[in-house]
Scaffold this motif. Structure first.
Motif, PDB file in Angstrom:
ATOM      1  N   VAL A  29      32.706   2.572  -8.293  1.00 40.12           N
ATOM      2  CA  VAL A  29      33.455   3.767  -8.682  1.00 40.12           C
ATOM      3  C   VAL A  29      33.824   4.518  -7.415  1.00 40.12           C
ATOM      4  O   VAL A  29      34.982   4.904  -7.206  1.00 40.12           O
ATOM      5  N   LEU A  30      32.845   4.677  -6.546  1.00 45.26           N
ATOM      6  CA  LEU A  30      33.080   5.278  -5.238  1.00 45.26           C
ATOM      7  C   LEU A  30      33.320   4.184  -4.207  1.00 45.26           C
ATOM      8  O   LEU A  30      33.026   3.005  -4.435  1.00 45.26           O
ATOM      9  N   VAL A  31      33.864   4.613  -3.090  1.00 41.47           N
ATOM     10  CA  VAL A  31      34.155   3.688  -1.999  1.00 41.47           C
ATOM     11  C   VAL A  31      33.371   4.118  -0.771  1.00 41.47           C
ATOM     12  O   VAL A  31      33.347   5.311  -0.432  1.00 41.47           O
ATOM     13  N   TYR A  32      32.758   3.152  -0.126  1.00 41.42           N
ATOM     14  CA  TYR A  32      32.004   3.416   1.103  1.00 41.42           C
ATOM     15  C   TYR A  32      32.529   2.518   2.214  1.00 41.42           C
ATOM     16  O   TYR A  32      32.929   1.372   1.967  1.00 41.42           O
ATOM     17  N   TRP A  33      32.498   3.062   3.422  1.00 40.82           N
ATOM     18  CA  TRP A  33      32.995   2.348   4.590  1.00 40.82           C
ATOM     19  C   TRP A  33      31.931   2.276   5.669  1.00 40.82           C
ATOM     20  O   TRP A  33      31.140   3.194   5.850  1.00 40.82           O
ATOM     21  N   GLY A  34      31.981   1.177   6.412  1.00 35.45           N
ATOM     22  CA  GLY A  34      31.182   1.087   7.614  1.00 35.45           C
ATOM     23  C   GLY A  34      31.932   1.668   8.797  1.00 35.45           C
ATOM     24  O   GLY A  34      33.075   2.135   8.672  1.00 35.45           O
TER      25      GLY A  34
END
Length: 114
Positions: free
Chosen positions: A100-105
């Motif tokens: 649902v959410l987006v995470y980035w490195g």
């Protein structure tokens, strides 16, 4: 706290290979779709490969046949094997986790020289 940490970038001669890794923490890794993006100098970030929670993989045309994305849910890690590297593959490579959410490195630099 969610963290994605890429590793494995570096300097490689054209025609060579690299294996990028992205270790995730703070998420239920196995249910996330994972993806790799890259951003070359002066260009927009582009999607290059993705793998679903069901292990279905897809690739951008620019890397099709040269890249393999895989995941190890036991290690909370997604990989990108890149072969036959070209100077135009030079970019910062980022992993991405999406449900649902987006995470980035933070990204890892790959530089391919001829």
């Amino acid at each position: 706290q969610v963290q994605l940490g890429e590793s494995g970038g570096g300097l490689v001669r054209a025609g060579g290979s690299l294996r990028l890794s992205c270790a995730a923490s703070g998420i239920d890794f196995s249910i996330y779709t994972m993806a790799w993006y890259r951003q070359a100098p002066g260009k927009q970030r582009e999607w290059i490969a993705g793998i679903t929670s069901g292990d279905s993989a897809n690739y951008a045309a620019s890397v099709q046949g040269r890249a393999t994305i895989s995941r190890d849910n036991a290690k909370n890690t997604v990989y990108l094997q890149m072969n036959s590297l070209k100077p135009e593959d030079t970019a910062v490579y980022y992993c991405n986790a999406f449900r649902v959410l987006v995470y980035w490195g933070q990204g890892t630099q790959v530089t391919v020289f001829s």
